[in-house]
Design a protein around this motif. Sequence first.
Motif, PDB file in Angstrom:
ATOM      1  N   ILE A 154      37.332  32.092   5.451  1.00 22.34           N
ATOM      2  CA  ILE A 154      38.102  32.647   6.569  1.00 22.34           C
ATOM      3  C   ILE A 154      38.889  33.871   6.104  1.00 22.34           C
ATOM      4  O   ILE A 154      39.891  34.250   6.708  1.00 22.34           O
ATOM      5  N   GLU A 155      38.397  34.514   5.027  1.00 18.71           N
ATOM      6  CA  GLU A 155      39.037  35.721   4.519  1.00 18.71           C
ATOM      7  C   GLU A 155      38.449  36.952   5.203  1.00 18.71           C
ATOM      8  O   GLU A 155      37.228  37.070   5.336  1.00 18.71           O
ATOM      9  N   ALA A 156      39.322  37.860   5.623  1.00 22.61           N
ATOM     10  CA  ALA A 156      38.874  39.071   6.295  1.00 22.61           C
ATOM     11  C   ALA A 156      38.119  39.974   5.327  1.00 22.61           C
ATOM     12  O   ALA A 156      38.496  40.112   4.166  1.00 22.61           O
ATOM     13  N   THR A 157      37.052  40.601   5.812  1.00 20.61           N
ATOM     14  CA  THR A 157      36.317  41.567   5.005  1.00 20.61           C
ATOM     15  C   THR A 157      37.015  42.923   5.081  1.00 20.61           C
ATOM     16  O   THR A 157      37.911  43.139   5.903  1.00 20.61           O
ATOM     17  N   TRP A 158      36.569  43.857   4.239  1.00 22.73           N
ATOM     18  CA  TRP A 158      37.160  45.202   4.273  1.00 22.73           C
ATOM     19  C   TRP A 158      36.897  45.876   5.615  1.00 22.73           C
ATOM     20  O   TRP A 158      37.693  46.678   6.098  1.00 22.73           O
ATOM     21  N   THR A 159      35.755  45.539   6.252  1.00 19.05           N
ATOM     22  CA  THR A 159      35.455  46.104   7.575  1.00 19.05           C
ATOM     23  C   THR A 159      36.527  45.706   8.578  1.00 19.05           C
ATOM     24  O   THR A 159      37.032  46.542   9.344  1.00 19.05           O
ATOM     25  N   ALA A 160      36.890  44.423   8.578  1.00 15.28           N
ATOM     26  CA  ALA A 160      37.920  43.946   9.500  1.00 15.28           C
ATOM     27  C   ALA A 160      39.274  44.576   9.182  1.00 15.28           C
ATOM     28  O   ALA A 160      39.999  45.004  10.084  1.00 15.28           O
ATOM     29  N   LEU A 161      39.615  44.627   7.899  1.00 13.22           N
ATOM     30  CA  LEU A 161      40.919  45.153   7.503  1.00 13.22           C
ATOM     31  C   LEU A 161      41.071  46.628   7.852  1.00 13.22           C
ATOM     32  O   LEU A 161      42.167  47.094   8.169  1.00 13.22           O
ATOM     33  N   LEU A 162      39.974  47.372   7.792  1.00 12.56           N
ATOM     34  CA  LEU A 162      40.047  48.807   8.068  1.00 12.56           C
ATOM     35  C   LEU A 162      39.897  49.138   9.549  1.00 12.56           C
ATOM     36  O   LEU A 162      40.618  49.981  10.085  1.00 12.56           O
ATOM     37  N   PHE A 163      38.959  48.474  10.220  1.00 11.68           N
ATOM     38  CA  PHE A 163      38.541  48.963  11.533  1.00 11.68           C
ATOM     39  C   PHE A 163      38.779  48.026  12.707  1.00 11.68           C
ATOM     40  O   PHE A 163      38.748  48.481  13.852  1.00 11.68           O
ATOM     41  N   SER A 164      38.989  46.745  12.478  1.00 11.76           N
ATOM     42  CA  SER A 164      39.133  45.826  13.601  1.00 11.76           C
ATOM     43  C   SER A 164      40.346  46.218  14.458  1.00 11.76           C
ATOM     44  O   SER A 164      41.473  46.265  13.967  1.00 11.76           O
ATOM     45  N   GLY A 165      40.107  46.507  15.711  1.00 13.91           N
ATOM     46  CA  GLY A 165      41.180  46.922  16.617  1.00 13.91           C
ATOM     47  C   GLY A 165      41.540  48.387  16.496  1.00 13.91           C
ATOM     48  O   GLY A 165      41.847  49.042  17.499  1.00 13.91           O
ATOM     49  N   ARG A 166      41.482  48.928  15.283  1.00 17.76           N
ATOM     50  CA  ARG A 166      41.900  50.323  15.080  1.00 17.76           C
ATOM     51  C   ARG A 166      40.850  51.304  15.576  1.00 17.76           C
ATOM     52  O   ARG A 166      41.190  52.364  16.115  1.00 17.76           O
ATOM     53  N   ALA A 167      39.560  50.993  15.368  1.00 21.43           N
ATOM     54  CA  ALA A 167      38.512  51.939  15.745  1.00 21.43           C
ATOM     55  C   ALA A 167      38.470  52.154  17.256  1.00 21.43           C
ATOM     56  O   ALA A 167      38.459  53.291  17.733  1.00 21.43           O
ATOM     57  N   SER A 168      38.459  51.065  18.023  1.00 24.71           N
ATOM     58  CA  SER A 168      38.422  51.200  19.479  1.00 24.71           C
ATOM     59  C   SER A 168      39.724  51.809  20.005  1.00 24.71           C
ATOM     60  O   SER A 168      39.714  52.584  20.968  1.00 24.71           O
ATOM     61  N   GLY A 169      40.854  51.485  19.361  1.00 25.63           N
ATOM     62  CA  GLY A 169      42.123  52.093  19.747  1.00 25.63           C
ATOM     63  C   GLY A 169      42.133  53.589  19.486  1.00 25.63           C
ATOM     64  O   GLY A 169      42.646  54.377  20.295  1.00 25.63           O
ATOM     65  N   LEU A 170      41.565  54.010  18.345  1.00 27.23           N
ATOM     66  CA  LEU A 170      41.442  55.436  18.034  1.00 27.23           C
ATOM     67  C   LEU A 170      40.589  56.128  19.091  1.00 27.23           C
ATOM     68  O   LEU A 170      40.905  57.243  19.527  1.00 27.23           O
ATOM     69  N   PHE A 171      39.520  55.475  19.509  1.00 27.91           N
ATOM     70  CA  PHE A 171      38.652  56.000  20.563  1.00 27.91           C
ATOM     71  C   PHE A 171      39.469  56.291  21.820  1.00 27.91           C
ATOM     72  O   PHE A 171      39.314  57.341  22.450  1.00 27.91           O
ATOM     73  N   ALA A 172      40.353  55.367  22.198  1.00 25.91           N
ATOM     74  CA  ALA A 172      41.161  55.528  23.406  1.00 25.91           C
ATOM     75  C   ALA A 172      42.224  56.608  23.227  1.00 25.91           C
ATOM     76  O   ALA A 172      42.485  57.394  24.154  1.00 25.91           O
ATOM     77  N   VAL A 173      42.862  56.667  22.064  1.00 23.50           N
ATOM     78  CA  VAL A 173      43.877  57.700  21.817  1.00 23.50           C
ATOM     79  C   VAL A 173      43.243  59.085  21.871  1.00 23.50           C
ATOM     80  O   VAL A 173      43.802  60.017  22.482  1.00 23.50           O
ATOM     81  N   VAL A 174      42.080  59.254  21.259  1.00 23.58           N
ATOM     82  CA  VAL A 174      41.405  60.548  21.288  1.00 23.58           C
ATOM     83  C   VAL A 174      40.976  60.897  22.714  1.00 23.58           C
ATOM     84  O   VAL A 174      40.969  62.068  23.096  1.00 23.58           O
ATOM     85  N   ALA A 175      40.639  59.878  23.507  1.00 31.30           N
ATOM     86  CA  ALA A 175      40.342  60.131  24.921  1.00 31.30           C
ATOM     87  C   ALA A 175      41.556  60.737  25.615  1.00 31.30           C
ATOM     88  O   ALA A 175      41.425  61.665  26.434  1.00 31.30           O
TER      89      ALA A 175
END
Length: 393
Positions: A38-59
């Motif tokens: 149940i340990e988060a991967t580096w993908t989750a730590l870097l991008f989970s929630g942040r990537a889609s949020g960045l998409f919206a902020v740039v919009a």
Amino acid sequence: MHTKSAPRRLTGIDAARGVALFGMMSTHILPLYAPGTIEATWTALLFSGRASGLFAVVAGIGLALLTGGRSPHRDRLLAADRTGIAVRAVIIALIGLVLGGVETNIAIILFHYGVLFLLALPFTGLRVRPLAVWAAGWVLLAPVAAHLLRPVVTGTVVPPSLGGNPLFEHFLVPQTLAADVFLTGYYPVLQWLGFLLVGMVIGRLDLSRLGVQAGLLAAGVVAAVGARLVSAQLLGPGGGLAALVATPEGSRYPLEAMLDVGLTGVDQSGSWWWLAVSAPHSGTTLDLVHVAGSAAAVVALCLLLTRRFPSALLPLSAPGAMTLTLYSLHVCVMSWTDQLVPLPDPLQLFWLQAVAAVAIGILFQRVHSRGPLELLTSGAANAAREGRAEVRR
């Protein structure tokens, strides 16, 4: 001098959009928990929630630039802008509904994206200061409103969520569709409008100035780190995590591990301590501040790196200029690969799609063309905008 700075600014923004695209792709393809743990991967730590949020902020930044940048348009010009944006929003939402019919496990953001564009229309005429007040107030109060409204909605709307992506047939159950889109779904628009408003504030700044870029980077880092520190203090020494684990919903999940990956599917009601978390997709004020701060820092960093050399981040900015097409293509590819037996290796699949996206983006840039879906949306939006301007004359 001004004509030279605009392309550079837009190149940096395209690069930030490219970061969001690849970040979202990684969360769709790569595991978010280490296999068997149940340990988060580096993908989750870097991008989970942040990537889609960045998409919206740039919009939001894009909306601000479309409506005048530092000097928002007024009167007839603003009315024409709003008409064009509304048409763009409807087309993006329709594309989202079509993709919703594709068999996939991806939570498709495009329908919500279109709704957010429509909700942002009343704010497009505001200057930076009143816009900043609205953004701050929304980020602070919308999560509280959502916390109060969710139990009411889930108790009165049956079912309270769609259980998947919005489809055309969901318009036959408008109450459930509205509840899912605004409150109970993967991208609750009530809170996510805050991301667009923050982006619009950023887009109203003079993004070509070095001092603004550096200040935006510093402010973003402080906001992102500060939100996490406040949350850690409230959940740890403040006793918030212990209180949440003691709730019926919190006791069902490995809550502490999920705080790094996301609280999707967790019913965040029954305790005000849920508002103390900053976990991805929790929709709290601390989550919104953390994600918006991270997004601001990424945008500023991309602007700084492309300041002297507009093509310095070409592998990001080229695909970032046609994210609607590439995102839609990615959803279709994932729908196909999910049916393969055996399933392809996730890391190889990610890099194949990433390299293909970069190659397609650079190819379209070299032939001085936009992506097919970008041409569709911008063409229709510009035609509507010009038509409105002609009528107003």
